[in-house]
Every structure is written in C-alpha cells, then in structure tokens.
Design an enzyme around this catalytic site. Sequence first.
Site, mmCIF file in Angstrom:
data_model
loop_
_atom_site.group_PDB
_atom_site.id
_atom_site.type_symbol
_atom_site.label_atom_id
_atom_site.label_comp_id
_atom_site.label_asym_id
_atom_site.label_seq_id
_atom_site.Cartn_x
_atom_site.Cartn_y
_atom_site.Cartn_z
ATOM 1 N N THR A 14 -0.068 -0.131 6.830
ATOM 2 C CA THR A 14 0.120 -0.962 5.647
ATOM 3 C C THR A 14 0.261 -2.409 6.108
ATOM 4 O O THR A 14 0.762 -2.665 7.198
ATOM 5 C CB THR A 14 1.359 -0.517 4.837
ATOM 6 O OG1 THR A 14 1.675 -1.518 3.866
ATOM 7 C CG2 THR A 14 2.580 -0.303 5.710
ATOM 8 N N GLY A 15 -0.201 -3.345 5.283
ATOM 9 C CA GLY A 15 -0.103 -4.749 5.666
ATOM 10 C C GLY A 15 -1.399 -5.471 5.386
ATOM 11 O O GLY A 15 -2.196 -5.038 4.544
ATOM 12 N N GLY A 44 -4.861 -6.206 5.460
ATOM 13 C CA GLY A 44 -6.008 -5.387 5.830
ATOM 14 C C GLY A 44 -6.971 -6.076 6.762
ATOM 15 O O GLY A 44 -7.529 -5.448 7.675
ATOM 16 N N ARG A 67 -13.542 -7.679 -2.352
ATOM 17 C CA ARG A 67 -12.866 -7.679 -1.050
ATOM 18 C C ARG A 67 -12.440 -6.245 -0.681
ATOM 19 O O ARG A 67 -11.949 -5.490 -1.505
ATOM 20 C CB ARG A 67 -11.644 -8.597 -1.135
ATOM 21 C CG ARG A 67 -10.780 -8.609 0.125
ATOM 22 C CD ARG A 67 -9.617 -7.655 0.005
ATOM 23 N NE ARG A 67 -8.720 -7.742 1.153
ATOM 24 C CZ ARG A 67 -7.736 -6.883 1.394
ATOM 25 N NH1 ARG A 67 -7.523 -5.877 0.572
ATOM 26 N NH2 ARG A 67 -6.966 -7.001 2.449
ATOM 27 N N VAL A 68 -12.626 -5.889 0.581
ATOM 28 C CA VAL A 68 -12.238 -4.557 1.053
ATOM 29 C C VAL A 68 -11.249 -4.717 2.195
ATOM 30 O O VAL A 68 -11.486 -5.487 3.124
ATOM 31 C CB VAL A 68 -13.472 -3.762 1.555
ATOM 32 C CG1 VAL A 68 -13.063 -2.388 2.053
ATOM 33 C CG2 VAL A 68 -14.519 -3.647 0.456
ATOM 34 N N GLY A 69 -10.127 -4.005 2.115
ATOM 35 C CA GLY A 69 -9.125 -4.060 3.175
ATOM 36 C C GLY A 69 -9.262 -2.894 4.128
ATOM 37 O O GLY A 69 -10.310 -2.249 4.229
ATOM 38 N N ASP A 70 -8.173 -2.587 4.830
ATOM 39 C CA ASP A 70 -8.192 -1.535 5.845
ATOM 40 C C ASP A 70 -8.158 -0.122 5.262
ATOM 41 O O ASP A 70 -8.586 0.839 5.908
ATOM 42 C CB ASP A 70 -6.956 -1.686 6.749
ATOM 43 C CG ASP A 70 -5.665 -1.628 5.933
ATOM 44 O OD1 ASP A 70 -5.493 -2.478 5.043
ATOM 45 O OD2 ASP A 70 -4.837 -0.727 6.162
ATOM 46 N N THR A 126 0.893 -1.144 0.000
ATOM 47 C CA THR A 126 0.000 0.000 0.000
ATOM 48 C C THR A 126 0.933 1.195 0.000
ATOM 49 O O THR A 126 2.069 1.045 0.430
ATOM 50 C CB THR A 126 -0.815 -0.034 1.321
ATOM 51 O OG1 THR A 126 -1.642 -1.183 1.321
ATOM 52 C CG2 THR A 126 -1.635 1.197 1.561
HETATM 53 N N1 GLY Z 1 -3.384 -2.955 3.457
HETATM 54 C C1 GLY Z 1 -3.862 -3.171 2.154
HETATM 55 C C2 GLY Z 1 -4.971 -4.111 2.081
HETATM 56 O O1 GLY Z 1 -5.046 -5.046 2.880
HETATM 57 O O2 GLY Z 1 -5.793 -3.967 1.220
#
Ligand code: GLY
Length: 286
Positions: free
Chosen positions: A217-218, A220, A195-198, A168
């Site tokens: 970052t990482g 999500g 799919r939705v991350g953080d 990210t």
């Molecule tokens: N941190 C990016 C994601 O998991 O989408």
Amino acid sequence: MENVILIHGGVGSDRSLSPDLDKICAGINLRRSPLEAVVEAVAAMEDDRRFNAGTGSYPRIDGSIQMDAGVMYQGNFGSVIGLERTRNPIKVALSVMQDSPHNVLSGDGAIAFARSKGFEDYDPGTPETREKWEKMMDQLRSGALEDNPKTMQFIRKVNINSILKYDTVGAVARIDGKFAAAVSTGGSWPMLRGRVGDVPIIGSGFYAGENGAVVATGIGEEIMKRILCFRVYNRIGNEPLQQILKEEIDYFGDVTVGLIAVTEDEYGSYANKQMATGILKSEINI
Ligand code: GLY
C-alpha cells in the site's frame, strides 16, 4: 502451524480502525481456501466507506471514480484496471482469474466483462468523497496548496495544483499451508483519469506463491518501480520476515509505503506511517 489472515486498511489509515478490521477478520472462515478468505475480507473493506476502495473510493481530478484490484493464488492471478460503477472490484478481479481466458482487464472491457458476469451497475461514490473532492478542487484552483512540494511537482507535470492522498485495502492469508493475496483501491489523490497504480500489477501491489503472500500500500508510482511485492517474496526464507519488511520500506525514505505478508511460519506488517491492521489466527483443523 496456524492458519492466519492479516488485513490492512491502507498506509495512512488511523490505527484506531484496527479493532474494526479485527472484526472483519473474525467473520472470515479459516476452514475455507485462502483465496476465498482474502477476497471476502477485501470485499468487506470495499463495502466500508471509510476506506479508499470500492464504496468510498477517491474520485479522479475529473470527478470520475476508477478502481483497481488484484488477486493471486497458486500461480494464477486476476486483476482489473480502471473499473467503474461496480461495487466490489476484488470480486471482478477474481472472476477475471477464474472465468476469463485473461489475467488483466481494463477500462470499458473490464466493465463489460463485469456486467456479463452479473455485477450490476453501482455508484461507489459517497456524499463524503464528493464533498472532499469539491473541497480539494477549490483548493487546487485557488492555489491554496502551493506550499506542498508534492503539489508543485504535480502542477509542473499536469498543470494543476494538488496534494497527495493514498490508501488501499489488502489481505494476505495462509490456510493449510497455502497462500493468497488480494488488494483493492480507488487509487491515490491527485490522479488523472486513466492513471494506473501498483494495485493491479502482479509483483508490484501483490504477489502470492508457494512460500508466502505479500500485499503493498502507498504511492503506486514508486511501488511499481521497485516491483515491491515480488522483491519481498523473493527474500522470504533468507532473513526474518520483519527484517525484510523493514528494510524494503526503509528503502523508500519519506515516500509513504506499507506492507503486509505471511510466510510458512511468520506473518507481519510494516509501514512508514500509521496503518490500521486486523488479524485472525487459528490452529489448523479447527
Ligand atoms: N497504492 C495505491 C495506488 O497507488 O493506486
């Protein structure tokens, strides 16, 4: 007190990229608002195909590219979820914050909003990401990745082999005592469409308030469960920043995570894998 912008190229990004991130920072005008600074820095990383955001974003397992981004400044935020065929998701997130009555837009609605604000149709895919995707899908189909525990976990849940890849780009800035945060991603690999991350979730992938700004970052899924950036923000002022970042990252064990943050009098980054970062500092009233 200094003005400062601190940026990252994603946890797992090669540290050798840090001088290039310093160059991006060197192009940022620290006389402007921190909001403009973080958006400009993240947009520059989105335009750099080496990073998983904007151009160069990872395709999903169905081959589509859906991007997330978020920005926050002085109690307001904007984010986009699953944005497609647009060059700079971070600028659309900014427009959601400044030009729409909403905080978050997703999917088709986010694309329609972007077009209505003049963001043109743009393919963020590159030959490199297409090639990577094809290679990965071949490996998935052949079962070549089955010795990877993360692969097996994914197979059990969605019935397809996989390996994990994530990164990210993000930026935090303090200018004249005000704070802003911005973050953008193509997501993680492997991921289903939708799919939705953080990254677009306030408090998870980003947070900025009167006391500082934080970006994560990482993976999500894990960052969200912890509401990581809000958690870090709430600790600001109680302990040294570097201690807060280390403790919060250590909580994740072998789950790959990184953080950058600025406060009134500190700034710092911490990750449990290598992470390219860039920085620019200047005295106030330069
Ligand atoms: N941190 C990016 C994601 O998991 O989408």
